[in-house]
Design an enzyme around this catalytic site. Structure first.
Site, PDB file in Angstrom:
ATOM      1  N   HIS A  69       0.819  -1.219   0.000  1.00 32.81           N
ATOM      2  CA  HIS A  69       0.000   0.000   0.000  1.00 32.81           C
ATOM      3  C   HIS A  69       0.855   1.272   0.000  1.00 32.81           C
ATOM      4  O   HIS A  69       0.359   2.352  -0.348  1.00 32.81           O
ATOM      5  CB  HIS A  69      -0.917   0.045   1.216  1.00 32.81           C
ATOM      6  CG  HIS A  69      -2.012  -0.976   1.199  1.00 32.81           C
ATOM      7  ND1 HIS A  69      -2.824  -1.159   0.103  1.00 32.81           N
ATOM      8  CD2 HIS A  69      -2.421  -1.869   2.136  1.00 32.81           C
ATOM      9  CE1 HIS A  69      -3.693  -2.120   0.374  1.00 32.81           C
ATOM     10  NE2 HIS A  69      -3.460  -2.578   1.584  1.00 32.81           N
TER      11      HIS A  69
ATOM     12  N   HIS B 287      -6.352  -7.075  -0.369  1.00 33.20           N
ATOM     13  CA  HIS B 287      -6.485  -5.648  -0.680  1.00 33.20           C
ATOM     14  C   HIS B 287      -5.661  -5.299  -1.917  1.00 33.20           C
ATOM     15  O   HIS B 287      -4.606  -5.889  -2.166  1.00 33.20           O
ATOM     16  CB  HIS B 287      -6.010  -4.788   0.495  1.00 33.20           C
ATOM     17  CG  HIS B 287      -6.732  -5.070   1.782  1.00 33.20           C
ATOM     18  ND1 HIS B 287      -6.237  -5.922   2.748  1.00 33.20           N
ATOM     19  CD2 HIS B 287      -7.922  -4.619   2.242  1.00 33.20           C
ATOM     20  CE1 HIS B 287      -7.082  -5.974   3.755  1.00 33.20           C
ATOM     21  NE2 HIS B 287      -8.114  -5.204   3.477  1.00 33.20           N
TER      22      HIS B 287
ATOM     23  N   ASP C 265      -2.711 -10.562  -2.109  1.00 27.98           N
ATOM     24  CA  ASP C 265      -3.289  -9.979  -0.897  1.00 27.98           C
ATOM     25  C   ASP C 265      -4.738  -9.593  -1.178  1.00 27.98           C
ATOM     26  O   ASP C 265      -5.082  -9.195  -2.290  1.00 27.98           O
ATOM     27  CB  ASP C 265      -2.488  -8.742  -0.491  1.00 27.98           C
ATOM     28  CG  ASP C 265      -2.871  -8.183   0.858  1.00 27.98           C
ATOM     29  OD1 ASP C 265      -2.138  -8.431   1.827  1.00 27.98           O
ATOM     30  OD2 ASP C 265      -3.908  -7.488   0.948  1.00 27.98           O
TER      31      ASP C 265
ATOM     32  N   ASP D  32      -4.361 -12.517   3.741  1.00 26.69           N
ATOM     33  CA  ASP D  32      -5.621 -12.049   4.327  1.00 26.69           C
ATOM     34  C   ASP D  32      -6.829 -12.391   3.461  1.00 26.69           C
ATOM     35  O   ASP D  32      -7.959 -12.053   3.813  1.00 26.69           O
ATOM     36  CB  ASP D  32      -5.588 -10.556   4.622  1.00 26.69           C
ATOM     37  CG  ASP D  32      -4.956  -9.727   3.532  1.00 26.69           C
ATOM     38  OD1 ASP D  32      -4.631 -10.290   2.466  1.00 26.69           O
ATOM     39  OD2 ASP D  32      -4.781  -8.511   3.727  1.00 26.69           O
TER      40      ASP D  32
END
Length: 662
Positions: A158, A200, A198, A291
């Site tokens: 991120h 996200h 991931d 995740d």
């Protein structure tokens, strides 16, 4: 540099010895306990905690796997390498945050960033995480290692050029990729495939290679039309790169949660693998967040260790098996440990773990895959052919879902029994202090049977004041003016009662846009009382089960959950303390439940943001914006049809709330 378990090895394509025996692949593992120094300032609980890497390392050791690998201690990144993708100011900031000079400012710096905490060990951990990924990547590119796994934290995907966000300080994988391409041209690495699984979207990595055709970036993630973290359009399938990098950015944005092995493997088989064959990378860097694993408290998806092992095995067919995994997210300790073990066994070319993916992908999965193929086929001919109807008819039905994600009709859970269910739900007070961990029944959704027996008054101050709009959260669908549909509650019973009240709280509007109404702010009310303010609220008498389903949908979460956001213990806490923020909904906008009192001995609850978020509105970190016209019109209709105001008075009330400074 500490090393152990070294053995002679060779690349994946040449792993047979002179006598025909299979030779052990040389797999590098990076682990350094110093990365555990990065922790919350006061030791409070947080999903991105030091135990994430400890549990992985301990599991690999207990399984006897680490002893078969080349173990590397952490290596600190060099500023010049970090500045290949980050600005000098950002590098200097991260370098300085753990100095005594910054002690008194550290919390303020963190509060100005998105989902970041900082302490005295943060700088060292961030430098070690980035440097360790660079080191193992360099060794794989040189041929000293066949592949590797960097067990690092804080995560990185991120982090953007000039900003830390989403638990990430430096973009570890991006630094390593840029280092190979720009500083080690002698190694002959000209094309890098970055795969980000991931849950996200890897927004930072995408931006860093947006115009670079040397890097093919592939991200599969929960997106939900831009409502899932990190939110916005960056993770949409239309984001394909720019200039010379056009076509080298591929996003597979899931429309919902609960995606599991069949969905991910379909994306591999019908998007990633064909494109990887065309691209023919020299090395693969894997942003290995776990995740999306079953039972992750933030991800809401259902990938099993078997699913991760199959995805990795398919990637091993490329670049002579030169793969570097770098840990990103993953917040269920059991899930990340078992998933990591399964992947390291694949790197070692052990026999695959047992498992199967007999269930079919969701309907929405095929819809996303077809959209991605259509958008990218101009750049990748292997995606040009339409998928056969026989293939895409093999599907698990899903409802039309925009904000929340669930499945009303789903096959038997193919991952049943693989991992323990999440057993705790954390509730924090407005100051962010953990007030209680309470057990929930995770063996089934029996929580619904308990909570349907309890009534609450849900006090609404936004568009839910208009009953037809509120019923979308109960019975599903969309009302006039809405751009999106909602899935509704598991209990579609209408409210048992409706009344109106006025409370001494401040109504205001903020954020840039909503998926339901478009550009313009959403309604919030301050959690604190203020005798100089008045907010008009419509109260619906519903069950605590229905209240949970509204909470799920307001926060972009799956209503078909194995545990509630707000159970009986949480209700008691909020009645006693006045309010409590929901840690499990911390990525949402309405993650704070406030008790406004009681009516007929039934608690009156509303949902809004936390006090810390109100401060971000005040400081301008989160924008204050007037509502979209369709949204404002809905509020006016609710106030008028509820008998509170005339149309002119209602419009004046909304205008005043939207224009008055906080």
């Amino acid at each position: 540099m500490a090393m152990s378990g070294e053995s002679s090895g060779c690349n994946c394509g040449d792993s047979v010895g002179k006598l025909g025996e299979k030779r052990q692949r040389k797999v590098g593992l990076v682990y350094d306990e110093k990365m555990c120094k990065h922790d919350t300032p006061d030791g409070e609980d947080h999903p991105e905690c030091p135990d994430r890497i400890r549990i992985i390392w301990d599991t690999l050791q207990l399984a006897g796997v680490s002893q078969r690998c080349v173990v590397l201690s952490g290596s600190k990144a060099e500023d010049t390498h970090l500045q290949l993708v980050h600005t000098k100011d950002h590098v200097n900031l991260v370098k300085s945050i753990s100095t005594k000079k910054k002690d008194y400012r550290r919390n303020k710096i963190a509060s100005q960033l998105n989902s970041i905490y900082l302490n005295g060990g943060s700088s060292e951990a961030a430098y070690l995480a980035a440097g360790s990924v660079v080191e193992v990547t360099e060794k794989v590119a040189e041929g000293e290692l066949d592949c590797g796994f960097a067990i690092v934290r804080p995560p990185g995907h991120h982090a953007e050029a000039d900003e830390a966000m989403g638990f990430c300080l430096f973009n570890n994988v991006a630094v390593a990729a840029s280092y190979l391409l720009n500083e080690r041209a002698d190694l002959g690495v000209k094309k890098i495939l970055i795969v980000d699984w991931d849950v996200h979207h890897g927004n930072g990595t995408q931006k860093m290679f947006w115009k670079d055709p040397r890097v093919l970036f592939f991200s599969v993630h929960r997106h939900e039309h831009g409502s899932f973290y990190p939110a916005g359009d960056d993770g949409d399938y239309n984001m394909v790169g720019e200039g010379p990098g056009e076509g080298f950015n591929i996003n597979v944005p899931w429309e919902q949660g609960r995606c599991g092995d069949p969905d991910y493997l379909a994306a591999w088989d019908h998007i990633l693998i064909p494109v990887a064959k065309e691209f023919n990378p020299d090395i693969i860097l894997l942003s290995a967040g776990f995740d999306a694993a079953i039972n992750d408290p933030l991800g809401g998806c259902r990938v099993t260790p078997y699913g991760y092992s199959v995805m990795l095995k398919k990637l091993m067919e490329f670049a002579q098996g030169k793969i570097v995994m770098a840990l990103e997210g993953g917040y269920n300790l059991d899930s990340i440990a078992k998933s990591s073990l399964a992947c390291v066994k694949v790197l070692l070319e052990d026999e695959p773990i047992q498992g199967s993916s007999e269930a079919y992908p969701f309907e929405s999965t095929w819809r996303v895959i077809q959209a991605v193929r259509k958008r990218l086929c101009a750049y990748w001919p292997s995606l040009a052919d339409e998928l056969s109807w026989k293939l895409i008819d093999q599907k698990t039905p899903t409802p039309v879902i925009i904000i929340s994600s669930s499945s009303d009709s789903e096959t038997e859970d193919y991952a049943n029994g693989i991992l323990d269910q999440m057993s705790k739900l954390n509730i924090e007070n407005d100051e962010g202090t953990l007030v209680e961990n309470h057990q929930v029944d995770t063996a089934s959704t029996s929580w619904r049977a308990d909570l349907t027996k309890v009534d609450v008054w849900y006090a609404t101050f936004g568009s839910n004041m208009w009953k037809p709009r509120f019923l979308c959260y109960i019975q599903g669908g969309q009302a006039e003016g809405m751009k999106r549909a909602y899935v509704g509650s598991k209990d579609t019973s209408p409210p048992k009662g409706i009344m109106w009240e006025t409370y001494p709280h401040r109504l205001f509007f903020g954020r840039e846009s909503t998926a339901t109404w478009g550009l313009g702010g959403a309604a919030f009310t301050s959690p604190l009382t203020n005798s100089n303010e008045q907010t008009h609220m419509c109260l619906y008498k519903i069950t605590l089960e229905q209240f949970n389903d509204v909470l799920f949908q307001e926060n972009g979460m799956n209503v078909d959950a194995d545990f509630p956001l707000f159970d009986l213990a949480a209700l008691q806490l909020v009645e006693n303390k006045g309010s409590g923020s929901l840690k499990a909904a911390s990525d949402g906008w309405y993650d704070n439940v406030v008790c406004l009192g009681k009516e007929l001995n039934i608690p009156i609850l509303t949902m809004t943001c936390t006090l810390s978020t109100v401060e971000k509105f005040k400081s301008g970190e989160i924008p204050v914006r007037p509502p979209a016209k369709a949204y404002a019109d809905t509020l006016v209709r609710g106030l008028v049809e509820g008998g509170r105001f005339s149309k002119e008075e209602a419009e004046a009330y909304i205008d005043s709330a939207a224009s008055k400074p906080l």
